[in-house]
Enzyme design. Structure first.
Site, mmCIF file in Angstrom:
data_model
loop_
_atom_site.group_PDB
_atom_site.id
_atom_site.type_symbol
_atom_site.label_atom_id
_atom_site.label_comp_id
_atom_site.label_asym_id
_atom_site.label_seq_id
_atom_site.Cartn_x
_atom_site.Cartn_y
_atom_site.Cartn_z
ATOM 1 N N THR A 53 0.813 -1.218 0.000
ATOM 2 C CA THR A 53 0.000 0.000 0.000
ATOM 3 C C THR A 53 0.846 1.269 0.000
ATOM 4 O O THR A 53 0.699 2.135 -0.871
ATOM 5 C CB THR A 53 -0.934 0.004 1.223
ATOM 6 O OG1 THR A 53 -1.776 -1.156 1.176
ATOM 7 C CG2 THR A 53 -1.796 1.250 1.237
ATOM 8 N N VAL A 54 1.753 1.387 0.974
ATOM 9 C CA VAL A 54 2.546 2.618 1.096
ATOM 10 C C VAL A 54 3.617 2.682 0.014
ATOM 11 O O VAL A 54 3.838 3.738 -0.591
ATOM 12 C CB VAL A 54 3.184 2.708 2.499
ATOM 13 C CG1 VAL A 54 4.055 3.954 2.605
ATOM 14 C CG2 VAL A 54 2.110 2.723 3.577
ATOM 15 N N GLU A 176 9.513 10.646 9.216
ATOM 16 C CA GLU A 176 8.295 11.443 9.407
ATOM 17 C C GLU A 176 7.023 10.600 9.398
ATOM 18 O O GLU A 176 6.090 10.844 10.161
ATOM 19 C CB GLU A 176 8.198 12.516 8.313
ATOM 20 C CG GLU A 176 7.002 13.440 8.441
ATOM 21 C CD GLU A 176 7.033 14.266 9.713
ATOM 22 O OE1 GLU A 176 6.203 14.006 10.610
ATOM 23 O OE2 GLU A 176 7.895 15.148 9.820
ATOM 24 N N VAL A 179 5.078 8.369 12.732
ATOM 25 C CA VAL A 179 4.129 8.835 13.750
ATOM 26 C C VAL A 179 3.041 9.676 13.086
ATOM 27 O O VAL A 179 3.331 10.697 12.471
ATOM 28 C CB VAL A 179 4.849 9.656 14.845
ATOM 29 C CG1 VAL A 179 3.835 10.172 15.867
ATOM 30 C CG2 VAL A 179 5.917 8.823 15.539
ATOM 31 N N ILE A 183 0.551 13.623 9.143
ATOM 32 C CA ILE A 183 0.733 14.841 9.927
ATOM 33 C C ILE A 183 2.236 15.095 10.117
ATOM 34 O O ILE A 183 2.949 14.227 10.613
ATOM 35 C CB ILE A 183 0.058 14.728 11.302
ATOM 36 C CG1 ILE A 183 -1.434 14.443 11.155
ATOM 37 C CG2 ILE A 183 0.278 15.995 12.122
ATOM 38 C CD1 ILE A 183 -2.154 14.206 12.465
ATOM 39 N N ASP A 248 -0.009 0.319 19.686
ATOM 40 C CA ASP A 248 0.412 1.145 18.551
ATOM 41 C C ASP A 248 0.585 2.593 18.994
ATOM 42 O O ASP A 248 1.590 3.247 18.673
ATOM 43 C CB ASP A 248 -0.627 1.040 17.436
ATOM 44 C CG ASP A 248 -0.351 1.976 16.278
ATOM 45 O OD1 ASP A 248 0.486 1.631 15.435
ATOM 46 O OD2 ASP A 248 -0.977 3.063 16.220
ATOM 47 N N LYS A 252 4.165 5.213 19.339
ATOM 48 C CA LYS A 252 4.247 6.579 18.824
ATOM 49 C C LYS A 252 4.540 7.574 19.946
ATOM 50 O O LYS A 252 5.345 8.495 19.774
ATOM 51 C CB LYS A 252 2.944 6.942 18.121
ATOM 52 C CG LYS A 252 2.643 6.094 16.899
ATOM 53 C CD LYS A 252 1.243 6.341 16.382
ATOM 54 C CE LYS A 252 0.914 5.436 15.213
ATOM 55 N NZ LYS A 252 -0.488 5.565 14.767
ATOM 56 N N GLY A 350 -2.990 5.327 5.970
ATOM 57 C CA GLY A 350 -3.509 5.215 4.608
ATOM 58 C C GLY A 350 -2.412 5.350 3.570
ATOM 59 O O GLY A 350 -1.302 5.808 3.852
#
Length: 476
Positions: A53-54, A176, A179, A183, A248, A252, A350
């Protein structure tokens, strides 16, 4: 440049002479061209571990904005190889021209022509070997792997220092996307709070659980119904333990704590309670109090030397900045001396939100940005303490009996817990008979003692459920 000046002076002189002589004259046009070699951008090659996905999102963004990225960086970003488990599997993205799909880690790690490794495969075993090997071989690393960083942050930091000790051009480590997905909280904490002092971090940092709690609050769904919906929409994994258990979010929070306070802490030491004990009943009481419930990762700078932290469901007042953050959205509020309150809200997971953060790191490295302290300076004088002060919500299920409130009052008094109020909704089912104690501000350790002693009483059914109230000034 000097030769051009002489040429233009000669033209001007000839023009003057001819015009003076009465002759008409048209100055010749001068064409200045650049060689094709001057226009060619220097290549920067990437090797990506993970074509899911990523990884697919990264490929698509780099392709879509390739011309802009080349103009910004002066580099032609080339994806040379993508390492996957099954090379025969169909991909949901177009493999770049000249890019090889490989299955051996060494095909990327041993390729001296690859400048940067992008790790989006996840896990803490093979991913660790890949990241460490890439750094040792002088390749920049971009990763979205929060679990790896949370578990091995000190080792990664030591390895970076060792690798860069004798290098003129340092190897960079960027994370980046690890976490809160899209954002830019990591970059902000690396640059925007260096002259500030962070007092508290409060974050909705897991999208799956925030989606579930929104469904339980807004739609009146049970825990199981909310989990089924989250699973159907792809927000929850097949095994949702890391999400619903709060683990999870804890990973973070551990990373954010190092950036904010310079404190080192084993994430296993951070108090962690997920949402599995929450019931529809708790949302009924939260509404009675005027607010809602959010799973938060919270860290507090107690006195400049001691840092407390926890992951837990929390009661949040309706006017709180985190109260209205719904669905799978993430939000982080930072309270600090200079900026007072800063809140970051956006998509925490996502394909494209996470890939976007990875690409931002890639572009920063292509531009030559350097950060010798990716985790900010350590502060050995600061100490993590596994205890904190808060107002607490304590929900107790009970069997009918005499003297229940009296016994609760005596036990609370015994452990130094002052009761603010007692709440009880009308009992519709005996199995749901419960009441709630709201305390004044008290230490977690005292609440644990109170709950343990009450659970031993005959009338108490099951375990006591407790959660902190986020703000001390929650009563309006």
């Amino acid at each position: 440049i000097e030769s051009r000046k002489k040429m233009f002076r000669s033209i001007a002189l000839i023009t003057f002479v001819l015009v003076s002589a009465g002759e008409s004259f048209t100055a010749p046009r001068v064409h200045v061209t650049r060689s094709s070699s001057a226009l060619a951008a220097e290549p920067m090659t990437l090797g990506i571990f993970g074509g899911g996905t990523v990884g697919g999102g990264i490929v698509e963004i780099l392709k879509k904005k390739s011309e802009i990225f080349q103009e910004m960086t002066g580099k032609e970003l080339q994806i040379k190889k993508i390492c996957v488990r099954d090379a025969s599997k169909d991909r949901d993205f177009e493999v770049p021209q000249g890019c090889d799909i490989v299955t051996s880690y060494d095909d990327i790690l041993d390729d001296a022509g690859i400048d940067m490794v992008v790790e989006v495969m996840g896990g803490t075993t093979d991913a660790k070997d890949i990241v460490y090997s890439a750094l040792k071989k002088g390749k920049h690393v971009v990763t979205a792997n929060k679990a790896l960083i949370a578990k091995y942050l000190p080792e990664i930091e030591q390895l970076l220092n060792k690798v860069n000790d004798s290098r003129e051009n340092p190897v960079e480590f960027r994370y980046e996307a690890a976490v809160c997905g899209g954002i830019p909280i990591i970059r902000s904490m690396q640059s925007d709070f260096v002259g500030d002092e962070i007092k508290q971090i409060s974050g909705i940092i897991n999208g799956c659980t925030n989606f579930m709690l929104t469904s339980m609050d807004r739609d009146g769904k049970t825990y199981d119904e909310a989990l089924d919906e989250a699973s159907a929409l792809g927000y929850a994994e097949a095994d949702p333990t890391l999400d619903v258990g709060g683990f999870d979010a804890r990973s973070k929070l551990r990373i954010l704590m190092r950036l904010a306070y310079g404190v080192e802490v084993d994430e296993e030491e951070i108090s962690c309670r997920g949402i599995t004990e929450l019931s529809k009943l708790d949302f009924d009481y939260a509404k009675m109090m005027g607010g809602t419930i959010k799973l938060l990762g919270v860290s507090k700078n107690i006195d400049g030397k001691r840092i407390a932290a926890f992951v837990s469901p929390c009661y949040v007042t309706p006017d709180d900045s985190l109260s209205s953050v719904s669905g799978a959205t993430n939000a982080v509020e930072i309270i600090s001396s200079n900026l007072v309150s800063s809140t970051y809200i956006g998509q925490g997971a996502g394909r494209f939100p996470t890939a976007n953060s990875c690409v931002n790191d890639i572009i920063a490295l292509a531009k030559g940005d350097q950060n010798s302290l990716p985790f900010n300076p350590a502060s050995p004088e600061k100490q993590f303490v596994n205890n904190y002060d808060s107002v607490f919500y304590v929900r107790l299920k009970y069997r009918d009996g005499l003297g229940i409130t009296r016994q609760c009052g005596e036990i609370c008094e015994k452990h130094g817990v002052s009761i603010h109020s007692i709440l009880q909704n009308p009992v519709e089912k005996r199995d749901d008979a419960a009441f709630v104690i709201i305390t004044e501000k008290v230490q977690l350790a005292a609440i644990l003692k109170v709950c343990a002693e009450i659970e031993g009483l005959d009338w108490c059914r099951g375990s006591a459920f407790y959660m902190p109230v986020l703000r001390e000034d929650w009563v309006r």
